[in-house]
Write a protein that holds these residues in place. Structure first.
Motif, short mmCIF file in Angstrom:
data_model
loop_
_atom_site.label_atom_id
_atom_site.label_comp_id
_atom_site.label_asym_id
_atom_site.label_seq_id
_atom_site.Cartn_x
_atom_site.Cartn_y
_atom_site.Cartn_z
N GLY A 117 -23.68 29.35 -84.44
CA GLY A 117 -22.37 29.52 -85.07
C GLY A 117 -22.00 30.99 -85.18
O GLY A 117 -20.86 31.39 -84.94
N ASP A 118 -23.01 31.82 -85.53
CA ASP A 118 -22.78 33.27 -85.61
C ASP A 118 -22.45 33.85 -84.24
O ASP A 118 -21.61 34.74 -84.11
N LYS A 119 -23.11 33.33 -83.19
CA LYS A 119 -22.82 33.79 -81.82
C LYS A 119 -21.38 33.49 -81.46
O LYS A 119 -20.69 34.31 -80.86
N VAL A 120 -20.92 32.29 -81.82
CA VAL A 120 -19.53 31.90 -81.54
C VAL A 120 -18.57 32.86 -82.25
O VAL A 120 -17.60 33.34 -81.65
N ALA A 156 -25.34 25.48 -74.01
CA ALA A 156 -24.28 25.00 -73.13
C ALA A 156 -22.91 25.15 -73.79
O ALA A 156 -21.92 25.49 -73.13
N SER A 157 -22.85 24.93 -75.10
CA SER A 157 -21.58 25.11 -75.83
C SER A 157 -21.13 26.56 -75.76
O SER A 157 -19.94 26.84 -75.58
N ILE A 158 -22.08 27.49 -75.92
CA ILE A 158 -21.76 28.91 -75.85
C ILE A 158 -21.26 29.28 -74.46
O ILE A 158 -20.24 29.97 -74.32
N SER A 159 -21.95 28.81 -73.41
CA SER A 159 -21.52 29.18 -72.06
C SER A 159 -20.16 28.57 -71.74
O SER A 159 -19.33 29.19 -71.07
N HIS A 160 -19.89 27.36 -72.24
CA HIS A 160 -18.57 26.75 -72.03
C HIS A 160 -17.49 27.59 -72.73
O HIS A 160 -16.41 27.80 -72.18
N LEU A 161 -17.79 28.05 -73.93
CA LEU A 161 -16.84 28.88 -74.68
C LEU A 161 -16.55 30.16 -73.89
O LEU A 161 -15.38 30.55 -73.74
N ALA A 215 -16.19 24.88 -79.76
CA ALA A 215 -17.61 25.20 -79.53
C ALA A 215 -18.43 24.93 -80.79
O ALA A 215 -19.53 24.38 -80.71
N LYS A 216 -17.87 25.28 -81.95
CA LYS A 216 -18.59 25.04 -83.21
C LYS A 216 -18.75 23.54 -83.47
O LYS A 216 -19.80 23.10 -83.93
N VAL A 217 -17.72 22.77 -83.16
CA VAL A 217 -17.81 21.32 -83.32
C VAL A 217 -18.91 20.77 -82.42
O VAL A 217 -19.72 19.93 -82.84
N SER A 218 -18.97 21.27 -81.21
CA SER A 218 -19.99 20.84 -80.26
C SER A 218 -21.39 21.19 -80.77
O SER A 218 -22.33 20.39 -80.66
#
Length: 184
Positions: A167-170, A18-23, A127-130
């Motif tokens: 984290g790497d995806k971000v 969800a964090s990735i999709s929000h980003l 996103a990383k914090v999330s």
């Protein structure tokens, strides 16, 4: 693997996803060099007394990389759409040709590119914090379970691996977006 541990890992993965999709959604709103209909996603038009998203009262296209055309479904909305775009404070100067509203997207200055890259970095950091918060929650839930030390440490390693991979995806998403922004 214990059912409860598997459930915690799955919910953690879901939260990180969800964090990735929000980003990704947040980054589509950050303007890169070319025109995109998403640039007007925040514009609201007064449509018969209620605020309506621009995309619900018109067809938004990008005929080329520097132009956005907005063709309303009702010609009477042309002036309202033009006003709404001006009031949205996006830095655009819409032109009305009687049929549609045309917006020429000016090329970005170097200073503006750097500002947008900084904004993209801030979104990526959020996103990383999330993701780290999801890791922390998972570790708390794992410690609350009544499981063996070995199973606990293995589960914590799995959570950390998930955290590292997301984290790497971000980072990958951010570097793609920065390259897009900085490309002249």
């Amino acid at each position: 693997m214990n059912e409860e541990v598997k459930f915690i890992l799955d919910s953690t993965k879901e939260s990180m996803e969800a964090s990735i999709s929000h980003l990704q959604k947040a980054l589509t709103k950050i303007r890169a060099g070319k025109a995109s209909p998403m640039m007007l996603s925040t514009v609201m038009v007064d449509y018969y007394g209620s605020q309506t998203p621009l995309s619900q009262v018109s067809n938004i296209n990008t005929p080329d990389a520097r132009t956005i055309s907005v063709q309303p479904w009702e010609k009477s909305l042309l002036a309202d759409i033009e006003t709404a775009i001006m009031n949205a404070n996006l830095g655009f100067n819409p032109m009305n040709n009687g049929e549609m509203v045309i917006i020429n997207v000016p090329p970005l200055t170097e200073e503006r590119r750097l500002q947008l890259a900084k904004q993209a970095k801030a979104e990526a950091e959020d996103a990383k914090v999330s993701i780290r918060s999801a890791r922390q929650d998972a570790n708390k839930e794992l410690k609350a379970l009544d499981i063996s030390e070995d199973l606990l440490s293995n589960a914590e390693v799995d959570v950390q691996e998930l955290t590292n991979s997301y984290g790497d995806k971000v980072d990958a998403i951010l570097s793609t977006k920065e390259a897009e922004i900085m490309k002249v």
